[in-house]
Design an enzyme around this catalytic site. Structure first.
Site, PDB file in Angstrom:
ATOM      1  N   CYS A 124       0.841  -1.199   0.000  1.00 15.75           N
ATOM      2  CA  CYS A 124       0.000   0.000   0.000  1.00 15.75           C
ATOM      3  C   CYS A 124       0.874   1.245   0.000  1.00 15.75           C
ATOM      4  CB  CYS A 124      -0.925  -0.018   1.219  1.00 15.75           C
ATOM      5  SG  CYS A 124      -2.141   1.314   1.247  1.00 15.75           S
ATOM      6  N   CYS A 125       1.899   1.267   0.848  1.00 15.46           N
ATOM      7  CA  CYS A 125       2.840   2.397   0.868  1.00 15.46           C
ATOM      8  C   CYS A 125       3.531   2.555  -0.479  1.00 15.46           C
ATOM      9  CB  CYS A 125       3.895   2.191   1.954  1.00 15.46           C
ATOM     10  SG  CYS A 125       3.302   2.387   3.654  1.00 15.46           S
ATOM     11  N   CYS A 205      -0.752   8.625   6.963  1.00 16.09           N
ATOM     12  CA  CYS A 205      -2.096   8.327   6.485  1.00 16.09           C
ATOM     13  C   CYS A 205      -3.016   8.045   7.673  1.00 16.09           C
ATOM     14  CB  CYS A 205      -2.066   7.127   5.549  1.00 16.09           C
ATOM     15  SG  CYS A 205      -1.230   7.429   3.979  1.00 16.09           S
ATOM     16  N   CYS A 208      -3.204   4.583   9.401  1.00 13.46           N
ATOM     17  CA  CYS A 208      -1.929   4.086   9.924  1.00 13.46           C
ATOM     18  C   CYS A 208      -1.321   5.001  10.979  1.00 13.46           C
ATOM     19  CB  CYS A 208      -0.944   3.891   8.775  1.00 13.46           C
ATOM     20  SG  CYS A 208      -1.513   2.712   7.532  1.00 13.46           S
ATOM     21  N   CYS A 233       7.902   3.411   5.895  1.00 15.52           N
ATOM     22  CA  CYS A 233       7.117   3.212   4.666  1.00 15.52           C
ATOM     23  C   CYS A 233       8.011   2.941   3.472  1.00 15.52           C
ATOM     24  CB  CYS A 233       6.231   4.426   4.392  1.00 15.52           C
ATOM     25  SG  CYS A 233       7.157   5.946   4.085  1.00 15.52           S
TER      26      CYS A 233
END
Length: 244
Positions: A124-125, A205, A208, A233
């Site tokens: 996702c990162c 984010c 997170c 990340c």
């Protein structure tokens, strides 16, 4: 502000050091024949980055600034971004992830994929941060970050200028304390993310990031469900390739 805005004894020296590092970067990486400078500031709009951006603007340096708008930021961060874009002397460029990549990832793995495994969180990162970062840094020889030695054990040896990789990383606040950062913000009456007032020293984010408790590590609110060793990340992870 009352709790944190207490400068260290060497604050004046460290401020001059940061100003000198930024001025040197602007001179060293100035654009050729009227072209764009080959140095840029990466801003997450956190407290440290707000300070650096203000230094760049107040010193009238030819250094652009970019923000990664991941599509998952807090409303408070997005609101600050709009105010910052409107007030900054330096150009502010916003980079977003490829929408199709985000949609496909969420459809395949679910909107809470980051909680399922470290591999999925890093994927996702990769989509939301790392790919846009590569676009932001294309053609740049150096970038400026808000890394400080005090932030975590993994950052305890952060240098002012790190030339160990292909692209030079400049960390003008490497020696600053949290108190130095907030003293500067208070003294200069800077706009900052109100989430800091809700015990979010490090803001990423929304899914997170959580608030921290007194005594916890600065970055303990980032990816709090993971082991400490995994909590980056990728933006500031050392790579093995040698400097060109």
């Amino acid at each position: 502000m009352a709790r944190n805005a207490e400068a260290s004894g060497e604050y004046v020296i460290k401020l001059a050091e940061a100003q000198g590092v930024l001025a040197q970067a602007a001179a060293q990486y100035a654009g050729v024949d009227g072209g764009a400078a080959t140095v840029t500031q990466a801003s997450s709009l956190g407290a440290e980055d707000v300070v650096i951006s203000h230094l760049i603007n107040s010193l009238k340096l030819d250094i652009g600034i970019f923000v990664l708008e991941t599509g998952a930021l807090h409303k408070e961060t997005l609101d600050l971004l709009e105010r910052f874009k409107a007030s900054s002397r330096a150009a502010v460029t916003v980079y977003q992830p490829v929408n199709e990549s985000v949609v496909q990832f969420v459809d395949r793995e679910g909107k809470d994929a980051m909680y399922k495994s470290i591999a999925l969180r890093k994927a996702c990162c990769g989509i939301r941060k790392m790919e846009p970062l590569e676009r932001a840094l294309k053609g740049k020889d150096a970038w400026i970050t808000g890394l400080r030695r005090e932030q975590s054990g993994a950052r305890a040896d952060v240098p002012l200028v790190d030339s160990s990789e292909k692209r030079v990383k400049i960390n003008p606040l490497a020696n600053w304390t949290w108190g130095d950062v907030w003293h500067y913000i208070q003294t200069n009456k800077l706009d900052y993310n109100p989430l800091h007032d809700q015990f979010y020293p490090s803001i990423g984010c929304e899914p997170c990031t959580r608030a921290i408790s007194l005594g916890e590590d600065f970055r303990s609110g980032r990816w709090w469900w993971e082991d400490e060793a995994a909590k980056e990340c990728g933006l500031h992870v050392k790579h093995e390739e040698a400097k060109a």
